[in-house]
Design a protein around this motif. Structure first.
Motif, mmCIF file in Angstrom:
data_model
loop_
_atom_site.group_PDB
_atom_site.id
_atom_site.type_symbol
_atom_site.label_atom_id
_atom_site.label_comp_id
_atom_site.label_asym_id
_atom_site.label_seq_id
_atom_site.Cartn_x
_atom_site.Cartn_y
_atom_site.Cartn_z
ATOM 1 N N PHE A 104 28.860 19.054 6.901
ATOM 2 C CA PHE A 104 28.657 18.266 5.687
ATOM 3 C C PHE A 104 27.787 19.006 4.678
ATOM 4 N N GLU A 105 26.951 19.941 5.169
ATOM 5 C CA GLU A 105 26.107 20.712 4.254
ATOM 6 C C GLU A 105 26.925 21.488 3.234
ATOM 7 N N ASP A 106 28.129 21.935 3.623
ATOM 8 C CA ASP A 106 28.993 22.630 2.676
ATOM 9 C C ASP A 106 29.326 21.735 1.487
ATOM 10 N N VAL A 107 29.448 20.452 1.751
ATOM 11 C CA VAL A 107 29.851 19.495 0.712
ATOM 12 C C VAL A 107 28.665 19.106 -0.160
ATOM 13 N N VAL A 108 27.591 18.671 0.466
ATOM 14 C CA VAL A 108 26.469 18.145 -0.323
ATOM 15 C C VAL A 108 25.676 19.237 -1.024
ATOM 16 N N ASN A 109 25.809 20.493 -0.585
ATOM 17 C CA ASN A 109 25.089 21.579 -1.237
ATOM 18 C C ASN A 109 25.931 22.316 -2.265
ATOM 19 N N ASP A 110 27.160 21.906 -2.454
ATOM 20 C CA ASP A 110 28.037 22.526 -3.451
ATOM 21 C C ASP A 110 27.778 21.854 -4.808
ATOM 22 N N THR A 111 27.325 22.637 -5.753
ATOM 23 C CA THR A 111 26.959 22.072 -7.062
ATOM 24 C C THR A 111 28.146 21.568 -7.863
ATOM 25 N N SER A 112 29.359 21.865 -7.437
ATOM 26 C CA SER A 112 30.525 21.360 -8.155
ATOM 27 C C SER A 112 30.955 19.977 -7.687
ATOM 28 N N VAL A 113 30.312 19.459 -6.639
ATOM 29 C CA VAL A 113 30.651 18.131 -6.119
ATOM 30 C C VAL A 113 29.831 17.081 -6.853
ATOM 31 N N ASP A 114 30.510 16.096 -7.428
ATOM 32 C CA ASP A 114 29.847 15.005 -8.140
ATOM 33 C C ASP A 114 29.510 13.831 -7.237
ATOM 34 N N ALA A 115 30.352 13.562 -6.225
ATOM 35 C CA ALA A 115 30.206 12.342 -5.435
ATOM 36 C C ALA A 115 30.755 12.571 -4.036
ATOM 37 N N VAL A 116 30.211 11.826 -3.088
ATOM 38 C CA VAL A 116 30.683 11.911 -1.709
ATOM 39 C C VAL A 116 30.974 10.522 -1.178
ATOM 40 N N LEU A 117 31.967 10.445 -0.311
ATOM 41 C CA LEU A 117 32.348 9.214 0.366
ATOM 42 C C LEU A 117 32.079 9.426 1.849
ATOM 43 N N ILE A 118 31.148 8.647 2.426
ATOM 44 C CA ILE A 118 30.642 8.881 3.774
ATOM 45 C C ILE A 118 31.135 7.795 4.722
ATOM 46 N N CYS A 119 31.927 8.208 5.715
ATOM 47 C CA CYS A 119 32.466 7.269 6.707
ATOM 48 C C CYS A 119 32.172 7.735 8.128
ATOM 49 N N THR A 120 31.010 8.310 8.326
ATOM 50 C CA THR A 120 30.593 8.746 9.655
ATOM 51 C C THR A 120 30.144 7.547 10.490
ATOM 52 N N PRO A 121 29.881 7.741 11.798
ATOM 53 C CA PRO A 121 29.169 6.700 12.539
ATOM 54 C C PRO A 121 27.815 6.412 11.896
ATOM 55 N N ASP A 122 27.271 5.235 12.200
ATOM 56 C CA ASP A 122 26.106 4.714 11.487
ATOM 57 C C ASP A 122 24.883 5.633 11.540
ATOM 58 N N HIS A 123 24.685 6.330 12.659
ATOM 59 C CA HIS A 123 23.452 7.100 12.815
ATOM 60 C C HIS A 123 23.387 8.324 11.911
ATOM 61 N N TRP A 124 24.478 8.637 11.206
ATOM 62 C CA TRP A 124 24.484 9.750 10.265
ATOM 63 C C TRP A 124 24.443 9.298 8.806
ATOM 64 N N HIS A 125 24.566 8.011 8.546
ATOM 65 C CA HIS A 125 24.680 7.543 7.167
ATOM 66 C C HIS A 125 23.515 7.993 6.289
ATOM 67 N N ALA A 126 22.305 7.741 6.743
ATOM 68 C CA ALA A 126 21.131 7.959 5.890
ATOM 69 C C ALA A 126 20.916 9.434 5.581
ATOM 70 N N ALA A 127 20.953 10.275 6.589
ATOM 71 C CA ALA A 127 20.632 11.686 6.377
ATOM 72 C C ALA A 127 21.573 12.336 5.370
ATOM 73 N N ILE A 128 22.868 12.096 5.525
ATOM 74 C CA ILE A 128 23.830 12.696 4.595
ATOM 75 C C ILE A 128 23.657 12.118 3.201
ATOM 76 N N SER A 129 23.462 10.814 3.119
ATOM 77 C CA SER A 129 23.281 10.163 1.813
ATOM 78 C C SER A 129 22.060 10.704 1.089
ATOM 79 N N LEU A 130 20.968 10.892 1.818
ATOM 80 C CA LEU A 130 19.727 11.347 1.198
ATOM 81 C C LEU A 130 19.860 12.751 0.624
ATOM 82 N N VAL A 131 20.496 13.646 1.359
ATOM 83 C CA VAL A 131 20.690 14.998 0.834
ATOM 84 C C VAL A 131 21.610 14.969 -0.376
ATOM 85 N N ALA A 132 22.660 14.179 -0.315
ATOM 86 C CA ALA A 132 23.580 14.073 -1.439
ATOM 87 C C ALA A 132 22.857 13.569 -2.690
ATOM 88 N N MET A 133 22.050 12.526 -2.554
ATOM 89 C CA MET A 133 21.308 12.005 -3.704
ATOM 90 C C MET A 133 20.338 13.047 -4.243
#
Length: 428
Positions: A104-133
């Motif tokens: 997921f780091e490839d996605v959230v660290n790419d400056t050309s990405v405007d938005a992400v849609l996260i459908c992981t299991p619950d225990h990953w929701h916060a960490a990915i969301s926080l980096v994306a924000m």
């Protein structure tokens, strides 16, 4: 084909580049800030999007890739079979250049990405969301928004700090029947609410099995992420909606977080409690309690899995009538005419959204608040998590919704967060 050739991220970060003397004829896809929009998507821009967690839950959301406002850039999953399914879907939708990745780091660290849609299991929701924000991206994250109360608090702070548009996938808010039920309650048509019943169903307890070989190419360690390391067996990671990983406390909140994240959310909305919460959680079996119950400071009780649901998912019982609501547009009331009675202009009209994902896309453009932001998602998630804590400890939990703190029980208060495995700390 909807886009021109997409070269590696290290070669090209934008779709539409000069190669030698040849200019690609594809439409130019650039991040909104390049267009002078201060990092935000304008009405004539397409939203460069990454899709993270492409298992079974993504199947009901990935259609947004074909929205004219969206430009898919990535699909991401730690399981090769899920990743291939998502990539094949994108090819079928005429997006052959979408980048598949297990990280997921490839996605959230790419400056050309405007938005992400996260459908992981619950225990990953916060960490990915926080980096994306933190990286300036807008976020759609499945419900429940978080696994712990501390994660929810971090999400609320991040949304406010970074100005991201975050939509929590509690899509019943974007359903006409559930909204009408909430409006009936909020406008006092059935009098003072005394009790609310919510049908969540029940999971069987998980069964621990001997270790099985990890499938080739599956990054199981990363699937576990912040959760404790446990041996692999298929049922632990299975996305089956009536079992699999949803039965394990390490990855979710069982039925409290599964259906509770939907029904508790509507109850919060209907009672006008989006910015607060209950004050007491009583587990089933405590001193003869027949059902898990939580109570608001005014005495309103919400009872989980009450047997008298009358064929509906949520039942609001008031002093002058009741309203029952379910998916499939099922809405019933006593008196009967309330279900079809229109609101007067002077009565309270709740936020209207006809489509949960579309509402998110619209708000990305307008920068207006979506129907289920982090504050709402956190308050609903807190109910799911406190219900789980009471259930696991087998004793009542008293909660201060203003201070967001478990009261008079230091041992229980430690459960507001959970230890995370080294290397998977919660992003700041």
């Amino acid at each position: 084909m909807k886009t021109g050739p997409l070269y590696t991220r290290r070669q090209v970060l934008k779709k539409g580049v000069m190669l030698g003397t040849s200019l690609l004829s594809a439409p130019l896809i650039v991040k909104a800030e390049t267009l002078g929009l201060n990092g935000r998507v304008g009405p004539n821009s397409r939203i460069n999007m990454g899709f993270i967690g492409t298992g079974s839950k993504m199947m009901s959301s990935i259609w947004v890739a074909d929205n004219k406002k969206v430009q898919p850039l990535y699909v991401c999953d730690v399981q090769p079979r899920n990743l291939k399914w998502a990539q094949d879907f994108m090819i079928e939708q005429d997006y052959p250049d979408v980048i598949p990745t297990q990280d997921f780091e490839d996605v959230v660290n790419d400056t050309s990405v405007d938005a992400v849609l996260i459908c992981t299991p619950d225990h990953w929701h916060a960490a990915i969301s926080l980096v994306a924000m933190r990286n300036g991206q807008d976020v759609y994250v499945e419900k429940p928004m978080t696994l712990t109360i501390a994660e929810g608090q971090a999400m609320v702070k991040a949304e406010k700090r970074y100005g991201s548009i975050v939509q929590v996938g509690s899509q019943q808010r974007s359903n006409d029947a559930f909204r009408k039920a909430a409006e009936i309650v909020r406008n006092g048509w059935i009098g003072e609410i005394k009790e609310v019943y919510a049908d969540l169903g029940a999971f069987p307890d998980p069964v621990l099995k001997p270790a099985e070989p990890i499938p080739e190419g599956f990054n199981y360690d990363k699937w576990l992420g912040p959760a404790p390391y446990e041996v692999y067996f298929e049922d632990r990671v299975d996305p089956y909606l009536n079992g699999g990983w949803r039965r394990f406390w390490d990855y979710g909140s069982r039925k409290n977080g599964d259906w509770g994240a939907h029904h508790f959310d509507i109850i919060q909305w209907a009672l006008g409690r989006d910015f607060t919460g209950p004050t007491l959680f009583i587990p089933k079996g405590y001193e003869g309690e027949k059902h898990m119950t939580y109570v608001y400071d005014d005495g309103v009780k919400v009872i989980k899995n009450h047997p008298e649901m009358k064929g509906h998912m949520i039942r609001f019982i008031g002093t002058e009538g009741e309203v029952l609501v379910s998916r499939g547009g099922k809405l019933k009331s006593t008196p009967k005419e309330l279900a079809s009675r229109p609101l007067n202009p002077s009565e309270l009209h709740l936020y209207r959204s006809g489509n949960h994902l579309q509402n998110w896309l619209d708000c990305i453009e307008t920068r207006k608040r979506p129907i289920c932001d982090t504050v709402i998602g956190h308050r609903t998630g807190t109910i799911c998590q406190l219900a789980g804590i009471a259930e696991r400890l087998g004793r009542p939990i008293r909660w201060d919704p203003e201070a967001e703190q478990i009261l008079d029980d230091p041992a229980a208060a430690r459960w507001q967060d959970r230890p995370r495995r080294a290397g998977y700390e919660l992003p700041a």
